[in-house]
Design a protein around this motif. Sequence first.
Motif, PDB file in Angstrom:
ATOM      1  N   GLY A  16       0.785  -1.234   0.000  1.00 30.23           N
ATOM      2  CA  GLY A  16       0.000   0.000   0.000  1.00 30.23           C
ATOM      3  C   GLY A  16       0.806   1.268   0.000  1.00 30.23           C
ATOM      4  O   GLY A  16       0.266   2.347   0.302  1.00 30.23           O
ATOM      5  N   LEU A  17       2.097   1.210  -0.342  1.00 31.86           N
ATOM      6  CA  LEU A  17       2.922   2.416  -0.344  1.00 31.86           C
ATOM      7  C   LEU A  17       2.297   3.483  -1.239  1.00 31.86           C
ATOM      8  O   LEU A  17       1.799   3.187  -2.322  1.00 31.86           O
ATOM      9  N   GLY A  18       2.346   4.722  -0.746  1.00 32.56           N
ATOM     10  CA  GLY A  18       1.750   5.838  -1.458  1.00 32.56           C
ATOM     11  C   GLY A  18       0.374   6.203  -0.940  1.00 32.56           C
ATOM     12  O   GLY A  18      -0.156   7.267  -1.278  1.00 32.56           O
ATOM     13  N   ASP A  19      -0.209   5.312  -0.124  1.00 29.15           N
ATOM     14  CA  ASP A  19      -1.549   5.553   0.432  1.00 29.15           C
ATOM     15  C   ASP A  19      -1.446   5.539   1.955  1.00 29.15           C
ATOM     16  O   ASP A  19      -1.823   4.565   2.603  1.00 29.15           O
ATOM     17  N   PRO A  20      -0.894   6.598   2.548  1.00 27.45           N
ATOM     18  CA  PRO A  20      -0.646   6.602   3.999  1.00 27.45           C
ATOM     19  C   PRO A  20      -1.928   6.604   4.812  1.00 27.45           C
ATOM     20  O   PRO A  20      -2.914   7.238   4.446  1.00 27.45           O
ATOM     21  N   LEU A  21      -1.892   5.869   5.913  1.00 27.33           N
ATOM     22  CA  LEU A  21      -3.011   5.818   6.842  1.00 27.33           C
ATOM     23  C   LEU A  21      -2.731   6.822   7.944  1.00 27.33           C
ATOM     24  O   LEU A  21      -1.794   6.652   8.730  1.00 27.33           O
ATOM     25  N   LEU A  22      -3.506   7.899   7.982  1.00 27.50           N
ATOM     26  CA  LEU A  22      -3.253   8.999   8.904  1.00 27.50           C
ATOM     27  C   LEU A  22      -4.298   9.041   9.999  1.00 27.50           C
ATOM     28  O   LEU A  22      -5.431   8.587   9.825  1.00 27.50           O
ATOM     29  N   ASP A  23      -3.906   9.603  11.153  1.00 23.00           N
ATOM     30  CA  ASP A  23      -4.876   9.799  12.217  1.00 23.00           C
ATOM     31  C   ASP A  23      -5.618  11.118  12.001  1.00 23.00           C
ATOM     32  O   ASP A  23      -5.403  11.823  11.013  1.00 23.00           O
ATOM     33  N   GLY A  24      -6.488  11.466  12.912  1.00 25.89           N
ATOM     34  CA  GLY A  24      -7.342  12.635  12.729  1.00 25.89           C
ATOM     35  C   GLY A  24      -6.597  13.944  12.644  1.00 25.89           C
ATOM     36  O   GLY A  24      -7.107  14.927  12.099  1.00 25.89           O
ATOM     37  N   SER A  25      -5.378  13.996  13.173  1.00 24.97           N
ATOM     38  CA  SER A  25      -4.629  15.253  13.160  1.00 24.97           C
ATOM     39  C   SER A  25      -3.868  15.461  11.870  1.00 24.97           C
ATOM     40  O   SER A  25      -3.262  16.496  11.662  1.00 24.97           O
ATOM     41  N   GLY A  26      -3.875  14.452  10.995  1.00 23.71           N
ATOM     42  CA  GLY A  26      -3.138  14.552   9.744  1.00 23.71           C
ATOM     43  C   GLY A  26      -1.715  14.066   9.860  1.00 23.71           C
ATOM     44  O   GLY A  26      -0.963  14.102   8.903  1.00 23.71           O
ATOM     45  N   ALA A  27      -1.336  13.580  11.055  1.00 23.62           N
ATOM     46  CA  ALA A  27       0.013  13.043  11.247  1.00 23.62           C
ATOM     47  C   ALA A  27      -0.045  11.531  11.279  1.00 23.62           C
ATOM     48  O   ALA A  27      -1.048  10.933  11.663  1.00 23.62           O
ATOM     49  N   ALA A  28       1.016  10.892  10.852  1.00 18.52           N
ATOM     50  CA  ALA A  28       1.068   9.441  10.888  1.00 18.52           C
ATOM     51  C   ALA A  28       0.954   8.967  12.334  1.00 18.52           C
ATOM     52  O   ALA A  28       1.565   9.519  13.241  1.00 18.52           O
ATOM     53  N   ALA A  29       0.150   7.947  12.555  1.00 22.81           N
ATOM     54  CA  ALA A  29      -0.090   7.454  13.905  1.00 22.81           C
ATOM     55  C   ALA A  29       1.204   6.988  14.543  1.00 22.81           C
ATOM     56  O   ALA A  29       1.964   6.224  13.956  1.00 22.81           O
ATOM     57  N   GLY A  30       1.471   7.457  15.770  1.00 23.99           N
ATOM     58  CA  GLY A  30       2.667   7.044  16.478  1.00 23.99           C
ATOM     59  C   GLY A  30       3.943   7.551  15.861  1.00 23.99           C
ATOM     60  O   GLY A  30       5.040   7.110  16.215  1.00 23.99           O
ATOM     61  N   GLY A  31       3.849   8.495  14.920  1.00 23.85           N
ATOM     62  CA  GLY A  31       5.049   9.014  14.281  1.00 23.85           C
ATOM     63  C   GLY A  31       5.613   8.112  13.199  1.00 23.85           C
ATOM     64  O   GLY A  31       6.601   8.426  12.569  1.00 23.85           O
ATOM     65  N   ARG A  34       2.114   4.456   8.375  1.00 29.37           N
ATOM     66  CA  ARG A  34       1.500   3.179   8.045  1.00 29.37           C
ATOM     67  C   ARG A  34       0.696   3.365   6.759  1.00 29.37           C
ATOM     68  O   ARG A  34       0.216   4.458   6.472  1.00 29.37           O
ATOM     69  N   TYR A  35       0.537   2.290   6.009  1.00 30.12           N
ATOM     70  CA  TYR A  35      -0.094   2.405   4.702  1.00 30.12           C
ATOM     71  C   TYR A  35      -1.366   1.574   4.618  1.00 30.12           C
ATOM     72  O   TYR A  35      -1.453   0.483   5.183  1.00 30.12           O
ATOM     73  N   ARG A  36      -2.325   2.123   3.894  1.00 27.83           N
ATOM     74  CA  ARG A  36      -3.610   1.460   3.682  1.00 27.83           C
ATOM     75  C   ARG A  36      -3.528   0.635   2.388  1.00 27.83           C
ATOM     76  O   ARG A  36      -3.297  -0.553   2.432  1.00 27.83           O
ATOM     77  N   GLY A  37      -3.698   1.265   1.254  1.00 24.86           N
ATOM     78  CA  GLY A  37      -3.526   0.578  -0.023  1.00 24.86           C
ATOM     79  C   GLY A  37      -4.787  -0.135  -0.497  1.00 24.86           C
ATOM     80  O   GLY A  37      -5.769  -0.302   0.233  1.00 24.86           O
ATOM     81  N   TRP A  38      -4.730  -0.577  -1.747  1.00 20.91           N
ATOM     82  CA  TRP A  38      -5.898  -1.197  -2.369  1.00 20.91           C
ATOM     83  C   TRP A  38      -6.342  -2.458  -1.637  1.00 20.91           C
ATOM     84  O   TRP A  38      -7.548  -2.732  -1.518  1.00 20.91           O
ATOM     85  N   SER A 184      -3.299   7.803  -2.930  1.00 21.50           N
ATOM     86  CA  SER A 184      -4.572   7.303  -2.410  1.00 21.50           C
ATOM     87  C   SER A 184      -5.619   7.150  -3.510  1.00 21.50           C
ATOM     88  O   SER A 184      -6.385   6.180  -3.515  1.00 21.50           O
ATOM     89  N   THR A 185      -5.636   8.083  -4.453  1.00 21.68           N
ATOM     90  CA  THR A 185      -6.594   7.983  -5.553  1.00 21.68           C
ATOM     91  C   THR A 185      -6.317   6.755  -6.404  1.00 21.68           C
ATOM     92  O   THR A 185      -7.240   6.017  -6.780  1.00 21.68           O
ATOM     93  N   GLY A 186      -5.050   6.516  -6.725  1.00 25.44           N
ATOM     94  CA  GLY A 186      -4.698   5.346  -7.515  1.00 25.44           C
ATOM     95  C   GLY A 186      -5.080   4.047  -6.824  1.00 25.44           C
ATOM     96  O   GLY A 186      -5.642   3.124  -7.452  1.00 25.44           O
ATOM     97  N   HIS A 187      -4.787   3.941  -5.534  1.00 23.81           N
ATOM     98  CA  HIS A 187      -5.144   2.732  -4.793  1.00 23.81           C
ATOM     99  C   HIS A 187      -6.658   2.553  -4.724  1.00 23.81           C
ATOM    100  O   HIS A 187      -7.161   1.419  -4.781  1.00 23.81           O
TER     101      HIS A 187
END
Length: 261
Positions: A16-31, A34-38, A184-187
């Motif tokens: 899932g690289l390129g499709d980051p999974l972000l928390d509500g603040s817009g920062a990566a969780a735990g610093g 992490r990636y979501r992906g298709w 994210s759009t591509g995935h």
Amino acid sequence: MGYRSFVAIGDSFTEGLGDPLLDGSGAAAGGVVRYRGWADRVAERLARLEPDFRYANLAVRGKLIDQVVDVQVPLAVQMRPDLISFCAGGNDLIRPGSDPDRMAKKVAAAVRDLRGTGAEVILFTGMDPRDTPIMRRARGKFAVFFMHIRSLADLYGCHLVDMWSMQGLRDWRAWSDDRLHMNSTGHRLVAAKVLDVLGVPEEGDWRMTWPPRERVDSRAKLREDALWFRRHFAPWIGRRLRGTSSGDGVDPKRPHLGPLS
């Protein structure tokens, strides 16, 4: 038929690289990014249809086809899920001396093992590399390998996701700054295509027509290319020279077959 379990295997595309999974603040969780992906997106949709759904994602960025087949395929066979996705070979094809015929034989053996569990298997053709300055030199090699994938899908009764025909992915707005991984759009488009191939109802559509793009000043384009070379291409060349991989020391994000959190 509902799918009760799904295992995804492969490289960065499936991780899932390129499709980051972000928390509500817009920062990566735990610093840590992490990636979501298709694959995660497909699993989320399947989980909404099956209360006891379980999912594993064994994909790791940078892996070559031999590594995927020798390490990830046996793990997927042991898990015996209802559905398995297999996509590998892109990292091999961009390397000099890779042989698409030998690669296809490796895939064929893997598909036989995966289908032998009774699971349904999803295979992928990749994108047409004609729009990518570096990879388009190996376009013939890509085409040969993807034709092998098509024939294997037909021979072993696999689902085939044909990304070569996805015109929406030919626009750079579907890709990350590294020009190698989808954003994210591509995935999201790929996930919609996978669900369509599986016959699973989905709100989104993989057929996408982009609005006209504003003309980019030639000097701005040169600056953009120079930045890409410095941030992405030069480090990639450095890893090749050192014999290292972006996946060294990286573990699968979902190594065990379990429910979605």
